[in-house]
Design an enzyme around this catalytic site. Structure first.
Site, PDB file in Angstrom:
ATOM      1  N   LEU A 166       3.270   3.540   2.930  1.00 37.69           N
ATOM      2  CA  LEU A 166       4.548   3.614   2.222  1.00 37.69           C
ATOM      3  C   LEU A 166       5.537   2.632   2.818  1.00 37.69           C
ATOM      4  O   LEU A 166       5.793   2.655   4.036  1.00 37.69           O
ATOM      5  CB  LEU A 166       5.118   5.036   2.317  1.00 37.69           C
ATOM      6  N   ASP A 167       6.061   1.762   1.987  1.00 37.19           N
ATOM      7  CA  ASP A 167       7.180   0.920   2.421  1.00 37.19           C
ATOM      8  C   ASP A 167       8.389   1.822   2.645  1.00 37.19           C
ATOM      9  O   ASP A 167       8.508   2.883   2.016  1.00 37.19           O
ATOM     10  CB  ASP A 167       7.472  -0.129   1.351  1.00 37.19           C
ATOM     11  N   LYS A 168       9.283   1.414   3.525  1.00 34.53           N
ATOM     12  CA  LYS A 168      10.444   2.265   3.815  1.00 34.53           C
ATOM     13  C   LYS A 168      11.544   2.070   2.776  1.00 34.53           C
ATOM     14  O   LYS A 168      11.892   2.993   2.038  1.00 34.53           O
ATOM     15  CB  LYS A 168      10.992   1.954   5.216  1.00 34.53           C
ATOM     16  N   THR A 169      12.077   0.857   2.706  1.00 36.81           N
ATOM     17  CA  THR A 169      13.254   0.609   1.879  1.00 36.81           C
ATOM     18  C   THR A 169      12.901   0.636   0.393  1.00 36.81           C
ATOM     19  O   THR A 169      12.048  -0.117  -0.068  1.00 36.81           O
ATOM     20  CB  THR A 169      13.882  -0.757   2.237  1.00 36.81           C
TER      21      THR A 169
ATOM     22  N   ALA B  91       2.337   2.013  -1.537  1.00 43.05           N
ATOM     23  CA  ALA B  91       3.498   2.172  -2.420  1.00 43.05           C
ATOM     24  C   ALA B  91       4.629   1.308  -1.889  1.00 43.05           C
ATOM     25  O   ALA B  91       5.003   1.410  -0.718  1.00 43.05           O
ATOM     26  CB  ALA B  91       3.934   3.632  -2.477  1.00 43.05           C
TER      27      ALA B  91
END
Length: 685
Positions: free
Chosen positions: A371-374, A568
């Site tokens: 999972l990407d953060k931003t 994602a």
């Protein structure tokens, strides 16, 4: 990502049969997928004409069934005289003509070409029944077969066209501002990009755009699946097909008719429906072997049974004809497309665009998801929470330089810096502007070389002394993203930006864990910030300071460690990892076109919970697919045994095939009633 698929085997004809139907082979209507191969549709039209054809088909099939029943009654109750037999044969012939003359003609044509399809099987069965004097059964077989196909046509159309209702959501006209300032209703196809459009409360949005005046609440559920209306004001995006519930709004058109978000959703689903899922390909290959094999068995029974079993020739031929009817793989072939198409449509209704059946089926196998953060876990709308000058820089100058350079970037952190400093304040000219992926931006401002970059960029340039490192650690421990500005090789400013976690992110992570999918955070932000956000979200494995190639390498490592891995994200820097992952999820509402193109699944409303919903839907679809295959083959096996031992008649066999077809179609359509329900316990391969 274009899925390469083999040409499919013939599948059941599901158009209204009869003399009025134009010639078809085994399936009706064909199109070419992206791989250039022919694929057959289970429908031949849309709208009122198609509906009327089906309704007329039911009336015709009702008459045919009545004639077939009359033929059965004539054979059972009337005397054995020639006249009464001729009457019964005439009734049977009329039933066959009404129910499926085209099926018969095309079946005979297929036999002449040496092709064994379902039409050919039915033609042989009906001809054979007439030859051996079983004309009432021939009529009943054709009538029941035609009725079953007609019911399947309606059911498959319902699944395939479930998403087509979206077409009716966008109005045909828009209220457009004219050159003289007046407002005039204009066909949406004639509305130009940049035109000003007004919508009143209760009206649907005709085209995509950005609000320029007014405030209101928009029901976006048709496009994003969100159940709660979203407040809109100047600067917010609106989508075609959504409903303005309160307040009058004016907006500037950003996408012409045919290219709106709604249009892209429909196009994506239609493309996905043309791609064959792995189970569909398996069933096609199986059916291509199954039908000729049972045909060969039927011929063997007709020829060898009199010698080996000592039964009369007519009885042996009758057994063979029953086997031919049983050989019809309608229920088996129809079981997979209706299920997959229903699953794709159910997902689209929830704001999940799955780009093909292969991804709908494969999502159940995911063991880890990066999972990407931003923009994925967090809102992606950071705010400037603190800033200061460094190395004795002049504050007004540092403010002007930084705001000028940051205003040239569309990165969320840059936008937060601009908004936090002075919004639309004074700007200096920026020359030689250059983006540095994963690091920042640079340019010439007021005669000096200016770099606006992250901690890594400054560290690589050797600009981070001990005092500055201590200052940065203070912010990073609080989960803040730190951006620095350097002029002519000296750091002159520090900006601390904080992002907030999305509502529901923690719940989404817990849902993934409950499904046995390990969440991992991958971000280009510093490790301290990544770990702070990960702790709030409930993620144990957080990896920071990753460039695009670092995310790509991390996906490969996760695949080796866990197995099938998803990704994602929403940014350009996520695109390589999205493409490398077994399944890429793009957070569509905030996502870039590059990320959405690279992904296999697009989450239109940016809700992370939709990832877990996709996994649940995939598992449920897989369970329904194999339920359908088991039903179709199980019923065939039972009647195959009954036929061999002389306990099955032709009309019983076709009635069983009809029942099996309706059972698998109905079971597949259940997916339309929900996208994320938990499947029955099943072993996941």
């Amino acid at each position: 990502m274009n899925e390469k698929t083999p040409a499919p085997a013939d599948c059941c004809q599901v158009v209204p049969p009869g003399p009025q139907a134009h010639e078809h082979g085994h399936a009706h209507g064909a199109h070419r997928s992206e791989d250039g191969r022919d694929h057959h549709d289970h429908h031949d039209g849309h709208g009122h004409d198609h509906d009327h054809a089906i309704e007329g088909g039911f009336a015709r099939m009702g008459i045919a069934l009545g004639l077939a029943i009359a033929a059965e009654a004539a054979g059972y109750f009337l005397p054995e005289s020639l006249g009464w037999k001729l009457l019964g044969m005439a009734l049977a012939a009329a039933a066959i003509w009404m129910a499926g003359l085209d099926v018969y003609k095309n079946g005979m044509a297929s036999l002449l070409r040496g092709k064994l399809n379902i039409n050919a099987l039915m033609a042989v069965a009906v001809t054979g029944a007439f030859v051996i004097g079983q004309w009432p059964e021939a009529a009943m077989v054709m009538a029941l077969y035609a009725i079953a196909e007609l019911i399947e046509a309606r059911a498959v159309d319902r699944a395939r066209n479930a998403i087509q209702g979206l077409l009716a959501l966008a109005p045909e006209e828009a209220l457009v501002q004219q050159a003289d300032g007046s407002w005039q209703a204009t066909p949406v196809a004639q509305v130009a990009m940049g035109a000003a459009v007004r919508i009143r409360p209760g009206e649907r949005v005709p085209l995509d755009g950005v609000v320029t005046r007014g405030n209101g609440a928009i029901d976006q559920s048709p496009v994003t699946g969100e159940s709660i209306p979203v407040d809109k004001r100047a600067g917010d995006a609106v989508f075609a097909g959504t409903i303005n519930e309160t307040g009058e709004l004016e907006f500037r058109v950003t996408a012409a008719a045919g290219n709106t978000t709604l249009d892209r959703i429909i196009h994506a689903v239609e493309q996905a429906q043309g791609k064959r899922a792995p189970t569909q390909r398996f069933v096609d290959r199986f059916a291509a072997i199954y039908t000729p094999a049972v045909f060969a068995i039927a011929v063997a029974v007709a020829v060898l049974a009199p010698f080996l079993m000592g039964i009369p020739w007519l009885e042996a031929i009758y057994k063979a004809l029953v086997l031919l009817v049983i050989a019809c793989p309608c229920a088996l072939v129809i079981s997979t497309p209706v299920t997959v198409v229903s699953g794709l449509a159910a997902a689209a209704r929830r704001g999940i665009l799955i780009k093909g059946g292969v991804y709908l089926e494969s999502a159940r196998r995911l063991k880890a998801i990066a999972l990407d953060k931003t923009g994925t876990i967090t809102e992606g709308k950071p705010k400037l929470v603190a800033w200061r000058t460094w190395n004795g820089a002049n504050e007004p100058d540092a403010r002007l330089w930084s705001a000028s350079l940051a205003s040239r970037s569309d990165h969320p952190v840059s936008r937060a810096i601009v908004a936090g400093l002075d919004g639309e304040g004074e700007r200096a000219e920026v020359e030689d502007f250059t983006a540095l992926p994963g690091r920042g931006v640079k340019g010439r401002v007021a005669g000096g070389e200016l770099l606006l970059g992250n901690h890594r960029a400054m560290h690589e340039l050797g600009l981070c002394g001990d005092e500055l490192e201590a200052e940065l650690r203070t912010h990073e421990r609080q989960g803040r993203t730190v951006t620095l500005v350097a002029r002519d090789g000296r750091v002159v400013g520090i900006f601390a930006v904080a992002d907030t976690m999305k509502d529901g992110s923690r719940q989404a992570i817990e849902e993934l864990k409950a499904l046995g999918v390990a969440p991992v955070m991958l971000t280009g932000d510093n490790l301290a910030t990544a770990q702070a956000i990960a702790a709030q979200a409930g993620i144990a494995d957080a990896r920071g300071d990753l460039l695009p190639e670092g995310k790509l390498a991390a996906i490969g490592e996760l695949q080796r460690r866990y197995g099938p891995t998803g990704m994602a994200g929403d940014g350009i820097n996520d695109a390589p990892a999205l493409a490398r992952a077994d399944i890429g999820f793009a957070m569509g509402a905030a996502g870039t076109d590059v990320a959405m193109e690279a992904a296999d699944v697009v989450i239109m409303n940016d809700k992370l919970q939709r990832v877990a919903e996709t996994v649940r839907l995939s598992r449920r679809t897989h369970a329904v697919l194999w339920q359908n295959i088991a039903l179709a083959l199980g019923i065939k096996a039972v009647f195959l045994v009954l036929a061999v031992f002389g306990s099955a008649t032709m009309w019983m066999a076709v009635f069983a095939d009809m029942g099996a077809s309706l059972l698998v179609v109905g079971n597949g359509l259940r997916l339309l009633r929900g996208a994320g329900a938990d499947p029955a316990p099943a072993r996941i391969a």
